[in-house]
Design an enzyme around this catalytic site. Sequence first.
Site, PDB file in Angstrom:
ATOM      1  N   CYS A 199      35.186  35.590  36.909  1.00  0.00           N
ATOM      2  CA  CYS A 199      36.078  35.561  38.083  1.00  0.00           C
ATOM      3  C   CYS A 199      35.734  36.707  39.024  1.00  0.00           C
ATOM      4  O   CYS A 199      34.693  36.644  39.689  1.00  0.00           O
ATOM      5  CB  CYS A 199      37.549  35.536  37.662  1.00  0.00           C
ATOM      6  N   SER A 200      36.554  37.730  39.114  1.00  0.00           N
ATOM      7  CA  SER A 200      36.271  38.815  40.056  1.00  0.00           C
ATOM      8  C   SER A 200      36.940  40.101  39.623  1.00  0.00           C
ATOM      9  O   SER A 200      37.373  40.880  40.461  1.00  0.00           O
ATOM     10  CB  SER A 200      36.723  38.434  41.464  1.00  0.00           C
TER      11      SER A 200
END
Lengths: 201, 109, 110
Positions: free
Chosen positions: A104-105
């Site tokens: 994801c991030s």
Amino acid sequence: MARDAERDGIFEVMETAVRELLTDKGLIAATDIRRQIEVLDSRSPALGAAVVARAWTDPAFKQRLLENGRMACEELGITFYDDTQLIVLENTNEVHNLVVCTLCSCYPRPVLGLPPDWYKLKPYRARAVYEPRQLLAEFGTVIPDDVEIRVSDSTAMVRFLILPQRPAGIDDLTTDQLAALVTRDAMIGVVRDLVPSGAVM
Amino acid sequence: MQTLSKVVHADREDPVFEPGDRVQIDDRQPIGHYRVPTYMRGKPATVIAAIRPTMVDNEAESFGRNAGSRRHYYRVFVPMTELWSDYRGTDNDGLYIEIFETWLKRAEP
Amino acid sequence: MNDLSTLITRLPNDVGGQPAGPLDRSEHELLPWEKRCHALADVLDFRKIINTEEKRRGVEALGSEQIGKLGYYERWIVAFANILFQKGLLTPAELAVRMQAVEERQRSSE
């Protein structure tokens, strides 16, 4: 991705509607969002740079930072508003560290602010764990063959901050002047060498 | 200060693995949500450290269960050449990742 | 592994090691609604309404098409709506009615 006023319209409307409904139902307070925006606006790479400069100039702090990154940041008033931990990874002559979140991030937002777009998009996330040297070359960063690259994929509750090496030949700078040399990209690990003379990177 | 010796630790309070242990990441393939990337499945790895304290299983947490599953995450290391047969870098380059205890077992010697 | 097995066991966001092109290093300032959406995520997390892992799973559950076509914060807000419905904290009808009212309010103030 091109900005498109009409396209943004429905999502902004949805965000407004959700926020209002949650507030009306008493699930969130009317001031919660505004307050959290202030929190977010106060977090930027300048905080991480201050941590790095302090580590460069205070060996005991650096030791505490490497043992427990979150607690050491909290000493400087950098609170962590979530349940994440922080591991600070030190670059050396033999080791270069790079951080990514392939799934994801995940990013150390409390100490660096919000991540750049490229960190959140597929090319960085796919290639950092597979071909880090080639990826870094696109940032103009060449890691010599005798330097080991360590890529940390942050998929769990730990976040990472890279502690870049202190540039040589700058012994008489103040901590603030040192902090001004430390870039966000060096604290992510896509840049290795900090420029000692204040050139913009 | 000496550790007091008669204190019995509850199950799961102590890490199962220690730095240097060789472990095997499970190769199961969950349907739906997971937090161990596909490229790590089934790989042998070396434990660098147990992350303290115990924390909730993030895969369970994603279904709203944020209590009752606390175990250790372990920071583990796998050489890049072990992950990618066509790795273009040096033999010393490595991948580091935190894996929850329920995805790891001790590697066969 | 056949295509269907891969489809259900490999998440669209699980991209580590996949072929990918060159970096685009351009950066954009968050739009005001995007920043509010990010703040909403943090508030939902510390208010114990939707935790961060639930959000991640909610984004994955949008499926490949929505994930491919929606932007970063667009995925978040749609995921929040879905999760709030699942938890019984909001109904689709309530949200739809309020969205109409918000649109009407915006139109009449233009």
